[in-house]
Structure formats: structure tokens, C-alpha cells
Design an enzyme around this catalytic site. Structure first.
Site, short mmCIF file in Angstrom:
data_model
loop_
_atom_site.label_atom_id
_atom_site.label_comp_id
_atom_site.label_asym_id
_atom_site.label_seq_id
_atom_site.Cartn_x
_atom_site.Cartn_y
_atom_site.Cartn_z
N GLU A 196 -6.62 -8.08 -0.45
CA GLU A 196 -6.79 -7.99 0.89
C GLU A 196 -8.27 -7.91 1.28
O GLU A 196 -8.74 -6.96 0.74
CB GLU A 196 -5.96 -7.04 1.64
CG GLU A 196 -4.47 -7.41 1.84
CD GLU A 196 -3.84 -6.19 2.63
OE1 GLU A 196 -4.55 -5.36 3.35
OE2 GLU A 196 -2.79 -6.03 2.79
N GLU A 203 0.92 -1.22 -0.05
CA GLU A 203 -0.19 0.02 -0.01
C GLU A 203 0.84 1.14 0.25
O GLU A 203 0.83 2.07 0.79
CB GLU A 203 -0.95 -0.03 1.27
CG GLU A 203 -1.85 -1.22 0.99
CD GLU A 203 -3.19 -1.17 2.30
OE1 GLU A 203 -2.77 -0.63 3.24
OE2 GLU A 203 -4.01 -1.70 2.18
C1 GAL Z 1 -4.22 -3.17 5.14
C2 GAL Z 1 -2.82 -3.62 5.12
C3 GAL Z 1 -2.48 -4.68 6.01
C4 GAL Z 1 -3.37 -4.59 7.51
C5 GAL Z 1 -4.88 -4.39 7.00
C6 GAL Z 1 -5.82 -4.34 8.21
O1 GAL Z 1 -4.60 -1.92 4.49
O2 GAL Z 1 -2.38 -3.54 3.75
O3 GAL Z 1 -1.24 -4.75 6.32
O4 GAL Z 1 -2.98 -3.46 7.89
O5 GAL Z 1 -5.11 -3.23 6.33
O6 GAL Z 1 -6.86 -3.96 7.57
#
Ligand code: GAL
Length: 570
Positions: free
Chosen positions: A290, A139
Site C-alpha cells: 500500500e 495490518e
Molecule cells: C492503511 C490501511 C488501509 C487504509 C490506509 C489509508 O494503513 O491498511 O486500509 O486505511 O491505511 O491510509
């Protein structure tokens, strides 16, 4: 179809890894992202590498038939990293380690250490049989205002503007005595007494996106000899620091992280995220990198997903063409900053509703071979090419994050969401396009909010022969955030057959003559060839039509926008 999640074995004793692989197999997991935040484990001291643990993890995963999306760990530099690599805020304070994302892509020492760790990974794992793809960083989005950043910014500005004269002109530095007489005087937008110059800030945002892209490309060049595709995960939501159109030309596999903002809207938010990712990918593979297995964030609260939602949100992405559905993260952490973040294996362990649903989703995905398979499961008709496009522009969004606006209610994200939502509810296939895209394949193009636009892009949009629907506060400035003079919206008024001489932001909703509900904004619209199809209560034109070019000078509610698009413009 890839299925899996971020796997952080460095947080667990080795016995747990064996259970992990067994559970992954049970769940149908076939891809895990490894090493995203493991820099201090891979390189405990500068130039001292410890890959023994990662060798064992890679081998174990391979034996279990699980492929690896191996990450470069550069988003979380270890505490040994020299201070010069940590970012400086707009107030001039250098951030401390102790969290993550404290890095400065302009720092030579950070760049050097980044290249070194990537080279080590290539040398050690470039031919490992478990390696499926590379996951660069995480990110991208940290800002730094240090001297290195200032120097790089000046070089970037010299390339963009050529002379100081043209920069002064583009930035309207005559306002508030900001005229620069030497390049050295120009800094990143630092904390200052009052509002910053919006053209300065907009160039800064463009520069930052380009500078982070260079860091990504540094890694990509080193990874290229391995022949494996390279991805990086985009953040999704109002923290928008990269120009997705520019980045997506360089990323081999587009990947988005998507965490819906409320259970009620999660479904349409997922469809929105999926259509954006698919559009950014423009025919290349893309995936949901994710999502959370058991939770939707809502107003700072983490709410459990209702039974079946985990599958539904995932299938939304597959239905739009995703070639993978992954989660953050495989196993919920015991400690650390995200100890309450859910995992595919929650704190309760595999004997849990979440893990049962994870296994069920694995079976479902294993049986689907195409987007239409997912559409069928969601009760949708087979996919078809989009005939409608929504213009998306990160740079326009950046310009709306400025304090120098005529209303605090101008909301880029919501304008985009609403345009998509109204089409989504009718299951209309829709693409997002950049303002400079070729529009010839579309029947209708929506421009929900596009304040700055270059002359070239404006000309292209004006020449679009299909139905063009432009909403308020679009085409009002040029690419330097300078107002287009002579009546709004300067870039489009001729095609729209109108001229606006006053903006009139409103607080309370009003009813238009056609029964539509309007709010946030209104304008004094003069007809110059167009006809009014709906009026404000005072009789002024609110929605106009000039042949197949429509102008909406206010914010309609969803039902009213639906009626406009599907009854009038259809
Ligand atoms: C994302 C991030 C992850 C984790 C996740 C939690 O934005 O890439 O590492 O922090 O959020 O929601």
C-alpha cells in the site's frame, strides 16, 4: 512485476466494475487486492454466505487478465459478530463496532468465525484462475485485555518463565510490592494508578505479537492446500505491534504499507521502508502493498504528491528489489471513514493528473525487468550486496515506548531513520539485521539504539570482528529490562574499552572538540583502553575508539554522523 492496488468493488454498483476493469487495463494494472474489508458482504449473517457478487468480480478480473490477491476479511468483523469477539481496552471497556479492527485474537468465537470464513474462501476460490496469492487480514495490531487474553497471556508466561519464581525475578516484582504468589493474579497490563512495570509490558508486547501470529498461522494452514503464496501487510511507522523478524519467517511474501510523513523526506523514507522490507524478506519475494496515489500525510494534512513523485516513490521500492507496487486504493471511496483518501482513480475520475501518472507508472513498470532497471531510472549505480548492517529490533523499540526512561527524547524510530539516512545519502547499500543475525558477511555493523539485549545476542555482537559502531543507550539492560550493573553499557563496555557511570541527558545542542554537533544525550565516559576521538566542552570523552569498536555517547547531527562513519570509521 505486480502493479495495482486494493480494490473494493463492494463499495460500488456493478456498472462501475466494468469501467474499473477497463481502466485497470489502461493503467497496466495486473494485480488487485480484493475483499480486505468485505466480511459483512461475504457473510451478511452468521453462517449465511453471499459470494455471488465476488464470483462476478473474480470472473470479470480474470477476463480482463488481472490477477487477484484475495484477502481474508478478518480485520473488520461484521456487526453481527458476538460481543465476545470485540476487544477490551486497558481500562476494561469493550469497544463497539462502527469502525474497523475491533477484534480480539484470543476470543474463541472470533477465532472460530475467522476459520469459517477462510475455509469458505478456500472452498470457493482456491482453484479460481484469477487467484495469485492470499492476503491474510490487514495490518495486524489490535490489542485486547479481556479474560481470554489474560488466560492466554498466563499460559505464554508459563512457557517463557517456567516458574513463578523466575517470572518474579525477571520482572523485578520486588519493586512496588508487585510480587505474584499465583499465576491467576497476573493480568494484561491494565490501566493503573501510575507507571506500569516495564518488564511486564515488554512481555505483553512479545505475547501479543506471538498471539496475532497464531491467528495468521491459523489462516495460513487453511490456505496451504491451495498452493498459493500467503502474505499479510505490515504497518509501517510508530504503530509497531509485530515482531517483524519472527513474523517474516512465516509470511511467504513480505508486504509493507508505506505512507511517507512529509514531502521533503518521502524519498529517503521510501528507501528506508524498502530496505527494511527487503531485509525482513531475507531473500523471499516482497512488495509494497500500500501507498497513496496522490498524497503524503504531513502533520494531519494530506498534501498532493508533486508531479513525478508517485513514480519516484514506487521506483525506490523496485530499486531495492520489490516484486510489486500497489496502492491503497484503486478507486477513491465516496463515503465511509476514508472518503478523503486518494485513489489511483481519484474522485475527479480518470481525467485527472493522478490517473495519468498512474498510467505512466504502469508503462514504466511494464518495461522494467529488474531492480537495476529501476536504479538506472533513478540515476543510481547498479545494486551490490550490502557490506554495512544496522541492527533493528522491534522489542528494543517496545522497551523505548515505556514511560520509565531517563529522557523523553530517546527516539528509536529517529535513531534508525538517521543511521539509514546518512548511509542512503551516500548510496551505501545497507541491510537491517536482527540482534541474533549472522553478521559474518558485513564489514561494518551499526547499533544505533538497542537498550535491552540478551546475553547470547550481546556475545554475538561483541564477537563481530568488523567495525562496530555502538550509540548511546544500547546494551544497557537485559531482555527483561533489568539494568546491566557495573557501568554502562553493560553488554558492550569491554569491547568498547569504556565504562559509563553517569547519563547526562541534555536539552541544548553542544559542539564537540572535533566540530561535531551533539544533542539530546551525553554521558560521563571513562576510558578503559579506548581513546577519545571527540570531547564534550567540559573535556569528557564523547566519541571513543577501541581498535575497530566505536562508541558514540551522544546524538550527533546528520553531518557529524556522516563524518564519523565516512572519515573516521571508514
Ligand atoms: C492503511 C490501511 C488501509 C487504509 C490506509 C489509508 O494503513 O491498511 O486500509 O486505511 O491505511 O491510509
Amino acid at each position: 512485476m505486480y502493479y495495482g492496488g486494493d480494490y473494493n468493488p463492494e463499495q460500488w454498483p456493478e456498472e462501475v466494475w466494468h469501467e474499473d476493469v477497463a481502466l485497470m487495463r489502461r493503467a497496466g494494472v495486473n494485480l488487485v487486492t480484493v475483499g480486505v474489508f468485505a466480511w459483512s458482504r461475504m457473510e451478511p449473517a452468521p453462517g449465511v454466505y453471499d459470494f455471488g457478487w465476488l464470483d462476478r468480480v473474480m470472473d470479470l478480473l480474470h477476463e480482463g487478465g488481472i490477477q487477484v490477491d484475495l484477502a481474508t476479511p478478518t480485520a473488520s468483523p461484521p456487526p453481527w459478530m458476538p460481543a465476545d469477539a470485540r476487544n477490551v481496552t486497558a481500562s476494561g471497556a469493550r469497544l463497539m463496532y462502527g469502525s474497523r479492527d475491533t477484534y480480539c485474537v484470543h476470543s474463541p468465537v472470533y477465532r472460530e468465525h475467522s476459520r469459517a470464513i477462510v475455509s469458505e474462501l478456500v472452498a470457493r476460490y482456491g482453484t479460481h484462475p484469477a487467484l495469485a496469492m492470499w492476503h491474510v487480514h490487514n495490518e495486524y495490531g489490535s490489542a485486547c485485555h479481556c479474560e481470554h487474553a489474560a488466560e492466554a497471556f498466563r499460559t505464554w508466561l508459563q512457557r517463557r518463565h517456567g516458574t513463578l519464581e523466575s517470572l518474579n525475578d525477571a520482572w523485578t516484582t520486588a519493586f512496588w510490592s508487585q510480587h505474584y504468589s499465583s499465576w491467576q493474579q497476573i493480568t494484561p497490563p491494565m490501566r493503573t494508578q501510575w507507571h506500569p512495570n516495564p518488564a511486564h509490558v515488554l512481555d505483553w508486547r512479545r505475547f501479543r505479537s506471538d498471539a496475532m501470529l497464531e491467528h495468521f498461522l491459523d489462516a495460513k494452514r487453511l490456505l496451504a492446500p491451495t498452493g498459493k503464496p500467503v502474505t499479510t501487510n505490515y504497518v509501517f511507522g510508530s504503530w509497531v505491534d509485530v515482531d517483524h523478524w519472527a513474523w517474516s519467517c512465516e509470511v511467504d511474501v513480505i508486504a509493507v504499507d508505506h505512507y511517507p510523513s512529509s514531502p521533503e523526506t518521502a524519498d529517503e523514507e521510501s528507501a528506508f521502508a524498502a530496505d527494511l522490507a527487503r531485509s525482513w524478506a531475507a531473500g523471499k519475494p516482497w512488495m509494497l502493498m500500500e501507498q497513496a496515489a496522490g498524497v503524503v500525510y504531513s502533520g494531519g494534512r494530506t498534501l498532493p504528491k508533486a508531479p513525478g513523485e508517485l513514480a519516484r516513490h514506487s521506483l525506490r521500492h523496485v530499486a531495492a528489489g520489490a516484486s510489486g507496487v500497489l496502492f491503497f486504493q484503486w478507486r477513491a471511496s465516496r463515503g465511509g471513514a476514508e472518503l478523503w483518501h486518494h485513489g489511483m482513480v481519484p474522485h475527479a475520475g480518470p481525467d485527472s493528473r493522478t490517473f495519468r501518472e498512474v498510467c505512466e507508472l504502469g508503462r514504466t513498470l511494464g518495461a522494467i525487468s529488474s531492480a537495476d532497471g529501476a536504479r538506472e531510472l533513478l540515476g543510481l549505480a547498479p545494486s551490490r550486496p550490502a557490506e554495512v548492517a544496522i541492527v533493528w529490533d522491534d522489542q528494543a523499540w517496545w522497551s523505548l515506548q515505556s514511560p520509565s526512561l531517563p529522557s523523553p527524547d530517546l527516539d528509536y524510530w529517529e535513531a534508525m531513520r538517521q543511521a539509514h539516512r546518512v548511509l542512503f545519502r551516500r548510496d551505501v547499500a545497507v541491510d537491517f539485521v536482527s540482534p541474533s543475525a549472522d553478521l559474518s558477511r558485513y564489514r561494518m555493523v551499526l547499533v544505533p539504539c538497542l537498550p535491552p539485549i540478551s546475553d547470547a545476542d550481546a556475545a554475538r555482537l561483541r564477537a563481530f570482528p568488523g567495525t562496530l559502531v555502538v550509540s548511546f543507550f544500547s546494551g544497557v539492560t537485559d531482555e527483561h529490562n533489568r539494568v546491566r550493573l557495573g557501568g554502562h553499557p553493560g553488554a558492550f563496555r569491554e569491547r568498547l574499552g569504556i565504562r559509563v557511570d553517569e547519563f547526562r541527558p541534555i536539552e541544548e545542542p553542544v559542539k564537540l572538540s572535533d566540530g561535531s554537533t551533539a544533542g539530546v544525550w551525553s554521558e560521563a565516559v571513562e576510558l578503559r583502553g579506548a581513546e577519545a576521538v571527540a570531547h564534550y566542552p567540559d573535556g569528557g570523552a564523547a566519541i571513543t575508539r577501541n581498535g575497530n569498536a566505536w562508541y558514540v555517547s551522544t546524538r550527533l547531527d546528520d553531518d557529524s554522523l556522516d563524518r564519523l562513519l565516512f572519515t573516521h570509521c571508514a
